[in-house]
Write a protein that holds these residues in place. Structure first.
Motif, PDB file in Angstrom:
ATOM      1  N   ILE A   1       0.754  -1.195  -0.008  1.00 10.36           N
ATOM      2  CA  ILE A   1       0.003   0.064  -0.066  1.00 10.36           C
ATOM      3  C   ILE A   1       0.745   1.179   0.007  1.00 10.36           C
ATOM      4  O   ILE A   1       0.706   2.132  -0.714  1.00 10.36           O
ATOM      5  CB  ILE A   1      -0.979  -0.068   1.225  1.00 10.36           C
ATOM      6  N   ALA A   2       2.018   1.318   0.969  1.00  8.34           N
ATOM      7  CA  ALA A   2       2.743   2.303   1.056  1.00  8.34           C
ATOM      8  C   ALA A   2       3.568   2.614  -0.413  1.00  8.34           C
ATOM      9  O   ALA A   2       3.902   3.802  -0.784  1.00  8.34           O
ATOM     10  CB  ALA A   2       3.841   2.063   2.186  1.00  8.34           C
ATOM     11  N   ASP A   3       3.788   1.633  -1.229  1.00  9.25           N
ATOM     12  CA  ASP A   3       4.909   2.003  -2.436  1.00  9.25           C
ATOM     13  C   ASP A   3       3.896   2.056  -3.391  1.00  9.25           C
ATOM     14  O   ASP A   3       4.449   2.307  -4.652  1.00  9.25           O
ATOM     15  CB  ASP A   3       5.505   0.399  -2.548  1.00  9.25           C
ATOM     16  N   ALA A   4       2.472   2.053  -3.403  1.00  8.51           N
ATOM     17  CA  ALA A   4       1.689   2.344  -4.682  1.00  8.51           C
ATOM     18  C   ALA A   4       1.700   3.890  -4.932  1.00  8.51           C
ATOM     19  O   ALA A   4       1.981   4.547  -4.262  1.00  8.51           O
ATOM     20  CB  ALA A   4       0.204   2.016  -4.158  1.00  8.51           C
ATOM     21  N   SER A   5       1.335   4.059  -6.206  1.00  6.83           N
ATOM     22  CA  SER A   5       1.139   5.374  -6.739  1.00  6.83           C
ATOM     23  C   SER A   5       0.204   6.191  -5.983  1.00  6.83           C
ATOM     24  O   SER A   5      -0.706   5.548  -5.503  1.00  6.83           O
ATOM     25  CB  SER A   5       1.101   5.529  -8.171  1.00  6.83           C
ATOM     26  N   GLU A   6       0.350   7.426  -5.709  1.00  8.24           N
ATOM     27  CA  GLU A   6      -0.605   8.202  -5.084  1.00  8.24           C
ATOM     28  C   GLU A   6      -1.889   8.656  -6.091  1.00  8.24           C
ATOM     29  O   GLU A   6      -2.866   9.092  -5.590  1.00  8.24           O
ATOM     30  CB  GLU A   6      -0.011   9.533  -4.974  1.00  8.24           C
ATOM     31  N   THR A   7      -1.737   8.367  -7.409  1.00  9.71           N
ATOM     32  CA  THR A   7      -2.899   8.575  -8.257  1.00  9.71           C
ATOM     33  C   THR A   7      -3.526   7.054  -8.584  1.00  9.71           C
ATOM     34  O   THR A   7      -3.979   6.882  -9.832  1.00  9.71           O
ATOM     35  CB  THR A   7      -2.298   9.357  -9.527  1.00  9.71           C
ATOM     36  N   GLU A   8      -3.649   6.040  -7.835  1.00  9.69           N
ATOM     37  CA  GLU A   8      -4.302   4.925  -8.054  1.00  9.69           C
ATOM     38  C   GLU A   8      -5.732   5.044  -8.129  1.00  9.69           C
ATOM     39  O   GLU A   8      -6.312   5.981  -7.494  1.00  9.69           O
ATOM     40  CB  GLU A   8      -3.930   3.907  -6.841  1.00  9.69           C
ATOM     41  N   ASP A   9      -6.492   4.317  -9.138  1.00 10.84           N
ATOM     42  CA  ASP A   9      -7.847   4.436  -9.253  1.00 10.84           C
ATOM     43  C   ASP A   9      -8.596   3.787  -8.214  1.00 10.84           C
ATOM     44  O   ASP A   9      -8.325   3.078  -7.142  1.00 10.84           O
ATOM     45  CB  ASP A   9      -8.169   4.053 -10.529  1.00 10.84           C
ATOM     46  N   LYS A  10     -10.151   4.088  -8.414  1.00 16.31           N
ATOM     47  CA  LYS A  10     -10.851   3.465  -7.284  1.00 16.31           C
ATOM     48  C   LYS A  10     -10.700   2.164  -7.315  1.00 16.31           C
ATOM     49  O   LYS A  10     -10.891   1.377  -6.127  1.00 16.31           O
ATOM     50  CB  LYS A  10     -12.349   3.984  -7.760  1.00 16.31           C
ATOM     51  N   ASP A  11     -10.784   1.210  -8.448  1.00 12.17           N
ATOM     52  CA  ASP A  11     -10.745  -0.216  -8.280  1.00 12.17           C
ATOM     53  C   ASP A  11      -9.405  -0.854  -7.674  1.00 12.17           C
ATOM     54  O   ASP A  11      -9.641  -1.717  -7.069  1.00 12.17           O
ATOM     55  CB  ASP A  11     -10.675  -0.636  -9.964  1.00 12.17           C
ATOM     56  N   TRP A  12      -8.295  -0.065  -7.618  1.00 11.01           N
ATOM     57  CA  TRP A  12      -7.154  -0.413  -6.692  1.00 11.01           C
ATOM     58  C   TRP A  12      -7.479  -0.474  -5.410  1.00 11.01           C
ATOM     59  O   TRP A  12      -7.338  -1.251  -4.428  1.00 11.01           O
ATOM     60  CB  TRP A  12      -5.969   0.250  -7.047  1.00 11.01           C
ATOM     61  N   TYR A  13      -8.049   0.651  -4.924  1.00  7.45           N
ATOM     62  CA  TYR A  13      -8.275   0.903  -3.718  1.00  7.45           C
ATOM     63  C   TYR A  13      -9.459  -0.276  -3.062  1.00  7.45           C
ATOM     64  O   TYR A  13      -9.405  -0.590  -1.898  1.00  7.45           O
ATOM     65  CB  TYR A  13      -9.036   2.454  -3.392  1.00  7.45           C
ATOM     66  N   ILE A  14     -10.438  -0.495  -3.895  1.00 14.20           N
ATOM     67  CA  ILE A  14     -11.544  -1.453  -3.539  1.00 14.20           C
ATOM     68  C   ILE A  14     -10.663  -2.794  -3.412  1.00 14.20           C
ATOM     69  O   ILE A  14     -10.910  -3.869  -2.573  1.00 14.20           O
ATOM     70  CB  ILE A  14     -12.610  -1.467  -4.443  1.00 14.20           C
ATOM     71  N   LYS A  15     -10.168  -3.303  -4.338  1.00 13.50           N
ATOM     72  CA  LYS A  15      -9.423  -4.400  -4.347  1.00 13.50           C
ATOM     73  C   LYS A  15      -8.400  -4.496  -3.043  1.00 13.50           C
ATOM     74  O   LYS A  15      -8.270  -5.532  -2.434  1.00 13.50           O
ATOM     75  CB  LYS A  15      -8.404  -4.596  -5.761  1.00 13.50           C
TER      76      LYS A  15
END
Length: 395
Positions: free
Chosen positions: A305-319
């Protein structure tokens, strides 16, 4: 003759105040007139009332003899095992004392291990788990839209926590065993002390042999005097000094014995009280070994989670939210009895428990609370991360 002496004795034992001199003169006069004065004297000596008829010098001797008799009654000999009783009591209390300190030493080992290997993980566990619980509240489009801003904030928080606790997390990654801590000292004070060896040294052993011999010799001589076999009474004062010396030594022995026995009892009691106080303290923190294990189990997801991009989309957050829920719900991180699980606002567990409903905080979008219970004791769950009820008005 006997009736008169017995009458005097009865009156004396009852505490009736009489004029002894007049009474003695009357008795002597009565026996003299009947020609029985020698028998009176013999009987008086046998009854230890020779001080009545022998004048000041013999009266003083009788007082000395009485003092020696009184002292001798208190002194132990080879038939009266008073010394051994003190030694037995001392060994018993010494054994209790050693057991208390040995058991408490085990608890101190728990304390050292906790402070060295567990305590440092408590704060990062609470902070990082709060972030993951927020993600676990986003498993659908509707839930994501309500807490989207919170999810971005928690992602940033995780990055900050990783930087702040980098050394602690690196240390955690290297720990090979994340078992639960299950130590007997944390559970109860073990009263089974029969396996402890006896203290064979005893208590003041140098006191026994010579002292007992002296007491036996004193009592032997005293019996000779009382039975008329020893007619030499010129050294009664010397015998009294000997008796007083033995009495002083015995009194000192008793004082030292009772003092040391009392000290052991006090130390044992103090140690057991401290043990119980610390045992309860570390019983409450035994769950922290589970926290440490749970945090280590969640590190891969936290780093992702910490390494993910700050501009991740909605689907990534739900996943990620769904993965966080699986990672947090009904999990046993070790082989212990502790189980972690989520409770959502409004679900069955929430509705059936006033205690759980109070745990939820108002003023933010809905998210679950993280709880824990021991295996088989689901009704005794406790809150680790409070949930949110999404009610800005607090209702």
């Amino acid at each position: 003759m006997k009736d008169n002496l017995n009458s005097y004795k009865v009156i004396n034992e009852k505490g009736i105040r009489v004029n002894k001199n007049k009474y003695i003169k009357w008795v002597i006069q009565d026996f003299y007139e009947r020609g029985q004065l020698p028998e009176l004297i013999k009987t008086a000596i046998q009854r230890d009332v020779e001080i009545m008829i022998k004048g000041e010098e013999q009266s003083a001797s009788g007082d000395v003899l009485g003092d020696i008799i009184k002292i001798a009654r208190e002194l132990p000999d080879n038939k009266n095992r008073k010394i051994e009783e003190y030694q037995k009591e001392y060994r018993k209390e010494e054994k209790n004392n050693r057991h208390a300190f040995q058991t408490y030493a085990q608890l101190l080992d728990v304390k050292k291990e906790y402070e060295r290997d567990v305590e440092c993980y408590y704060e990062p566990f609470k902070k990082m788990l709060a972030c993951l619980v927020c993600f676990a509240g986003s498993t659908s489009d509707e839930e994501y839209l309500k807490i989207a801003m919170s999810l971005e904030n928690e992602q940033e928080n995780l990055c900050a926590y990783i930087r702040r606790y980098r050394e602690v997390l690196e240390k955690l990654e290297k720990i090979p065993d994340t078992r639960a801590y299950q130590s007997c000292p944390l559970l109860q004070f073990n009263e089974q002390i029969k396996n402890l060896p006896e203290d064979e040294k005893g208590f003041l052993p140098e006191f026994e042999s010579g002292y007992i011999n002296e007491v036996n010799e004193l009592k032997k001589r005293l019996n000779g005097i009382l039975n008329g076999r020893d007619s030499n009474r010129t050294d009664l004062e010397k015998l009294k000094k000997q008796a007083e010396g033995l009495q002083k030594k015995w009194n000192q022995y008793k004082e030292d014995s009772e003092k040391r026995i009392a000290e052991n009892r006090q130390n044992t009691l103090r140690c057991r009280r401290q043990f119980e106080q610390d045992r309860l303290y570390y019983m409450q923190r035994a769950i922290h070994w589970e926290y440490r294990a749970f945090l280590k189990k969640l590190l891969p997801l936290i780093y992702e989670i910490a390494d993910a991009s700050e501009t991740e989309d909605k689907d990534w957050y739900i996943k990620i939210g769904k993965r966080a829920r699986i990672a947090l719900d009904h999990v046993r991180p070790t082989n212990g009895d502790a189980e972690f699980f989520l409770i959502d606002y409004g679900d069955e567990k929430f509705s059936n428990s006033e205690k759980i409903r109070v745990d939820f905080i108002s003023g933010d979008a809905c998210r679950p609370g993280l709880y824990c219970h021991n295996k088989g004791k689901q009704e005794e769950c406790f809150c680790i991360i409070p949930g949110r009820n999404g009610n800005e008005d607090g209702g």
